[in-house]
Enzyme design. Structure first.
Site, mmCIF file in Angstrom:
data_model
loop_
_atom_site.group_PDB
_atom_site.id
_atom_site.type_symbol
_atom_site.label_atom_id
_atom_site.label_comp_id
_atom_site.label_asym_id
_atom_site.label_seq_id
_atom_site.Cartn_x
_atom_site.Cartn_y
_atom_site.Cartn_z
ATOM 1 N N SER A 175 -3.115 5.151 16.220
ATOM 2 C CA SER A 175 -3.531 3.965 15.469
ATOM 3 C C SER A 175 -5.032 3.984 15.206
ATOM 4 O O SER A 175 -5.846 3.973 16.136
ATOM 5 C CB SER A 175 -3.173 2.710 16.269
ATOM 6 N N ASP A 324 1.566 3.603 5.519
ATOM 7 C CA ASP A 324 1.648 2.405 4.668
ATOM 8 C C ASP A 324 2.398 2.676 3.360
ATOM 9 O O ASP A 324 2.745 1.741 2.634
ATOM 10 C CB ASP A 324 0.239 1.882 4.351
ATOM 11 N N ARG A 397 3.347 -4.856 0.910
ATOM 12 C CA ARG A 397 3.763 -3.504 0.496
ATOM 13 C C ARG A 397 5.226 -3.492 0.068
ATOM 14 O O ARG A 397 5.621 -2.719 -0.804
ATOM 15 C CB ARG A 397 3.484 -2.495 1.603
HETATM 16 C C1 S3P Z 1 -5.325 0.729 9.242
HETATM 17 C C2 S3P Z 1 -4.597 1.478 10.124
HETATM 18 C C3 S3P Z 1 -3.121 1.546 10.103
HETATM 19 C C4 S3P Z 1 -2.574 1.038 8.778
HETATM 20 C C5 S3P Z 1 -3.224 -0.256 8.369
HETATM 21 C C6 S3P Z 1 -4.704 -0.051 8.174
HETATM 22 C C7 S3P Z 1 -6.805 0.734 9.369
HETATM 23 O O1 S3P Z 1 -2.617 0.718 11.132
HETATM 24 O O2 S3P Z 1 -1.176 0.888 8.856
HETATM 25 O O3 S3P Z 1 -2.647 -0.727 7.162
HETATM 26 O O4 S3P Z 1 -7.498 0.318 8.425
HETATM 27 O O5 S3P Z 1 -7.282 1.166 10.414
HETATM 28 P P1 S3P Z 1 -2.503 1.211 12.665
HETATM 29 O O6 S3P Z 1 -3.867 1.408 13.191
HETATM 30 O O7 S3P Z 1 -1.782 0.112 13.379
HETATM 31 O O8 S3P Z 1 -1.703 2.476 12.630
#
Ligand code: S3P
Length: 438
Positions: A175, A324, A397
């Site tokens: 993440s 995403d 989305r």
């Molecule tokens: C993001 C990280 C992702 C992504 C989110 C934006 C970011 O989430 O799905 O839309 O800007 O760091 P996770 O960190 O939960 O994987």
């Protein structure tokens, strides 16, 4: 396309054609606003993401004492940030509200754990149901005092900021939000912070921190960061177009029988381009033009045309590079010949909606043959879709992915609660109208 309140009606069209300039990248915009708020000096952030999520970050930063405005008119896409430098952030006099934005909550959560005051941060119903234990646990290892509802697993979060210590930590989930939260906390900690990633996630925070003078090194799967010895230097930048927003038009053009779309000035950071790799592997006629680098981020124009897609297996390390885009990739899978299998994407269950359940349900309504897996889905492509009433589940989305499906479905696709697209792409419906030719 008729508009009635939050309902959008999409009809199949003769041709899709035109140029699309996607909005500024949401992930980069959050980081540009937050990091420049901490820096010394003023920054101009051009093409700042217009969606509600980044506005949540701006509102929270203002509540924390940061002076943020717009250049020229209030609606301008250039954000002006006066960094707080040595004065630092101030305690907000009310609860901070991240609304639908997990990036706001998690990145600010990490930062606020390291600041010498109390913060409370909440969000909307969706965000208050998303996992926060993954944020609280590493921050506590750094000495943070953070609590949440549901035995410290859910927001609202209460954060009693204090001096933290750096950690050596292996990220249990790939993440970027958690990685970034820990790095933000690490900037103000005692001692270095070393992170190991089993699978790489988007690296915008690392790139921007380096550009702003932080002592950060990333090598392969590890990142080491030293606490700030002075202040970050403010960074003027033009935010590249959001590939996650461009993805709707990439898929729309690839699955439509008579289409050619040019996406202008789109970010192609390799930690985000899984959708391009998968579309190419499915047989998409896609070309990348005019590649360049701006403020440490690569961007390009992308040309895509009608393609004969074939089904594919998607899983493993590529998942965080397209997480995403999976809802719209599922739409591509519905039109492709053969079977598309998506695995290792259990994270979809804890996004703005349970995207395995909501994508499977709504695409099934349109006539797709699609089955859920615990960590993904199987799509039996090639069955014609037919328009009917579908619901966004208040997930931006999903709303936009259903619109793309509607472009190739027979008859009318009526999308309820479609206004939610404004979370990341307020101009989506207008842009769609511009490329649709009846
Ligand atoms: C993001 C990280 C992702 C992504 C989110 C934006 C970011 O989430 O799905 O839309 O800007 O760091 P996770 O960190 O939960 O994987």
């Amino acid at each position: 396309m008729a508009k009635t309140d939050t309902i959008r009606t999409i009809k199949s069209c003769r041709r899709l054609q035109g140029e699309v300039v996607p909005p500024g990248d949401k992930s980069i915009s959050h980081r540009a606003a937050i990091l420049n708020s901490l820096a010394k000096g003023k920054a101009e952030i051009d093409n700042f993401a217009p969606g509600a999520d980044c506005l949540s970050t701006v509102r929270c930063l203002k509540a924390l004492g940061v002076r943020i405005g717009r250049k020229g008119s209030p609606g301008s896409s250039t954000l002006l940030v006066s960094g707080t430098g040595k004065d630092g952030l101030k305690e907000a006099n009310n609860v901070l509200d991240a609304q639908n934005s997990a990036t706001t909550m998690r990145l600010l959560g990490g930062l606020l754990a390291s600041q010498p005051f109390l913060s409370v941060i909440t969000g909307d119903t969706s965000l208050r149901n998303r996992p926060m234990g993954r944020l609280i646990e590493p921050l506590r290892l750094m000495g943070a005092e953070v609590w949440g509802r549901g035995r410290d697993s859910l927001a609202p979060l209460v954060i009693k900021g204090k001096k933290l210590r750096g950690i050596d930590f292996t990220l249990p989930v790939p993440s970027a939000q958690i990685k970034s939260a820990i790095l933000l906390a690490g900037l103000f900690a005692r001692g270095s912070t070393v992170l190991y990633q089993k699978i790489l996630s988007r690296d915008h925070t690392e790139r921007m921190l380096k550009q702003m003078g932080a002592s950060l090194e990333s090598q392969g799967n590890s990142i080491s960061l030293l606490p700030l010895s002075s202040h970050l230097t403010s960074l003027n930048l033009r935010v590249p177009g959001d590939i996650s927003s461009a993805a709707y038009f990439l898929v729309a053009a690839a699955i439509h029988p008579n289409a050619r779309i040019v996406i202008k000035d789109c970010g192609i950071n390799p930690t985000r381009t899984g959708i391009i790799d998968i579309l190419l592997a499915m047989g998409a006629k896609l070309k990348i033009d005019h590649e360049r680098l701006e403020a440490g981020e690569p961007l390009a124009d992308i040309v895509i045309e009608s393609s004969d897609l074939k089904g594919i297996e998607v899983g493993g390390d590529i998942i965080p590079r397209l997480i995403d885009e999976i809802p719209v990739l599922a739409v591509a899978g519905c039109v492709a010949k053969g079977k598309t299998v998506i695995r290792d994407a259990g994270e979809l269950r804890v996004k703005e909606s349970d995207r395995i359940a909501t994508v499977v349900n709504e695409l099934s309504r349109l006539g797709a043959r699609i089955e859920p897996l615990p960590d993904g889905m199987i799509i039996y492509g090639g069955r014609p879709l037919s328009g009917t009433e579908v619901d966004s589940h208040l997930d931006h989305r999903l709303a936009m992915s259903l619109a793309v499906a509607g472009l190739v479905a027979k008859g009318e696709t009526v999308i309820k609660r479609a206004r939610t697209a404004q979370v990341s792409y307020p101009a989506f419906w207008q842009t769609l109208q511009q490329v649709v030719k009846y």
